[in-house]
Design a protein around this motif. Structure first.
Motif: not given
Length: 154
Positions: A29-36, A142-148
Motif C-alpha cells: 500500500s506504499a506510495e512513492p513520494i511525488d518527486i523523488q 511530497d504533498v500529502t493531504d492529511l485528513p482529520a
C-alpha cells in the motif's frame, strides 16, 4: 529531551509496536513520494522514498505521515515539512528502523506528527548509501493531504 531524541523514540515505537501490521501491509500500500530526490556525486544513488498515512497503513495513526527510504543502512537523510493549513514546520533526521522489524528493518525511517491539512515535505541531505558512497541529495518533494481524524459516533 531534545527534538531529535523525541523523534527517534517515536520512530522506534512506531517501528517496534507495529511490526506485525507493517509486515502485512507494508509495501503493498506504499506510495512513492511525488518527486523523488536527485542524487549527485555518487554512482549508485539512493533508494526510492515512500510515504504513508493511516489511509494506506492502519498502523500509522491519525495526524502522522510515515516516510521510509528503500536503501538498507543508508544514513544522513533529512526531512523538512510545512503544514500549509496551520503553518507548523519541522526538520528531523531519518533514523534506521530496528534490524529485526519485518520488511522495514534497517531502512531509514521518519515519522511526522502534525495536524490535518496539506503537508509539503522535502527529503534531502548528505547521505551515505548502502554501497558506502556519499551522495549529495537534492530535495525530493511530497504533498500529502492529511485528513482529520474521524469523529467517534459518526
Amino acid at each position: 529531551m531534545t527534538k531529535s531524541a523525541r523523534t527517534l523514540r517515536m520512530l522506534s515505537a512506531a517501528a517496534l509496536g507495529g511490526a506485525a501490521a507493517f509486515a502485512g501491509s507494508g509495501l503493498a500500500s506504499a506510495e512513492p513520494i511525488d518527486i523523488q530526490p536527485t542524487t549527485l556525486a555518487c554512482g549508485s544513488g539512493i533508494g526510492e522514498v515512500f510515504s504513508q498515512t493511516t489511509a494506506e497503513n492502519p498502523v500509522v495513526e491519525d495526524g502522522q505521515i510515515f516516510y521510509y527510504i528503500m536503501d538498507k543502512g543508508a544514513t544522513g537523510a533529512q526531512l523538512a515539512y510545512v503544514n500549509l493549513a496551520t503553518g507548523q514546520v519541522g526538520v528531523s533526521p531519518f533514523a534506521l528502523a530496528p534490524a529485526d522489524t519485518p520488511w522495514i528493518g534497517d531502512l531509514p525511517v521518519n515519522l511526522v506528527q502534525t495536524t490535518p491539512g496539506t503537508v509539503v515535505s522535502a527529503v534531502f541531505g548528505l547521505v551515505q548509501n548502502t554501497e558506502g558512497e556519499t551522495c549529495v541529495v537534492l530535495p525530493g518533494i511530497d504533498v500529502t493531504d492529511l485528513p482529520a481524524a474521524p469523529v467517534e459516533g459518526d
